[in-house]
Design a protein around this motif. Sequence first.
Motif, PDB file in Angstrom:
ATOM      1  N   GLY A  60       0.902  -1.285  -0.165  1.00 29.80           N
ATOM      2  CA  GLY A  60      -0.027   0.076  -0.001  1.00 29.80           C
ATOM      3  C   GLY A  60       0.872   1.264  -0.016  1.00 29.80           C
ATOM      4  O   GLY A  60       0.219   2.367   0.326  1.00 29.80           O
ATOM      5  N   GLN A  61       1.975   1.243  -0.250  1.00 29.26           N
ATOM      6  CA  GLN A  61       2.852   2.530  -0.476  1.00 29.26           C
ATOM      7  C   GLN A  61       3.747   2.541  -1.632  1.00 29.26           C
ATOM      8  O   GLN A  61       4.191   1.271  -2.241  1.00 29.26           O
ATOM      9  N   VAL A  62       4.133   3.459  -2.347  1.00 24.95           N
ATOM     10  CA  VAL A  62       4.864   3.392  -3.463  1.00 24.95           C
ATOM     11  C   VAL A  62       6.184   3.906  -3.245  1.00 24.95           C
ATOM     12  O   VAL A  62       6.637   5.070  -2.397  1.00 24.95           O
ATOM     13  N   TYR A  63       7.485   3.263  -3.586  1.00 29.67           N
ATOM     14  CA  TYR A  63       8.695   3.511  -3.478  1.00 29.67           C
ATOM     15  C   TYR A  63       9.349   3.850  -4.656  1.00 29.67           C
ATOM     16  O   TYR A  63       9.041   3.062  -5.870  1.00 29.67           O
ATOM     17  N   ASP A  64      10.170   4.678  -4.724  1.00 27.80           N
ATOM     18  CA  ASP A  64      11.139   5.017  -5.645  1.00 27.80           C
ATOM     19  C   ASP A  64      12.615   4.266  -5.496  1.00 27.80           C
ATOM     20  O   ASP A  64      13.293   4.634  -4.661  1.00 27.80           O
ATOM     21  N   VAL A  65      12.539   3.124  -5.817  1.00 23.04           N
ATOM     22  CA  VAL A  65      13.930   2.117  -5.909  1.00 23.04           C
ATOM     23  C   VAL A  65      14.995   2.196  -6.972  1.00 23.04           C
ATOM     24  O   VAL A  65      15.793   1.418  -7.033  1.00 23.04           O
TER      25      VAL A  65
END
Length: 131
Positions: A60-65
């Motif tokens: 439920g979270q968006v990450y820039d990896v």
Amino acid sequence: MNKLAYTVFVAFIASMLTLIAVHRLVPEQEPGDGEARAGITAAELARHDSAASCWKAIDGQVYDVTAYVDAHPTDPEVILAWCGRDATEAWRNKRPGVPHSARPGPSAGISGWASCRIGRPGGGSQGKKDQ
């Protein structure tokens, strides 16, 4: 003595009421919330599906990896296969039935993940690519 006890009691009650009021009036922030956005659409998430820009939705979270792609312990293709879509399944099942890592990840709210967090998905289903 009774005056002192009464004064301490009143001060304690006033302090507790102040803490309750502040807690209710101030919105809660999660780690890394300073610039996190709500409502990252599936289309926006899907646009970030390469080594140049790798976003993943996990729990439920968006990450820039993007910065982590080269540091990932496996071949870049493994991590790149999940860019631009919901990668919760990949995080929870590195191999069928095997959790991704014993190390804390996004769900634990560790500082490294919090700094990669850019927002929350919203506005439709998660972007998905054919596997």
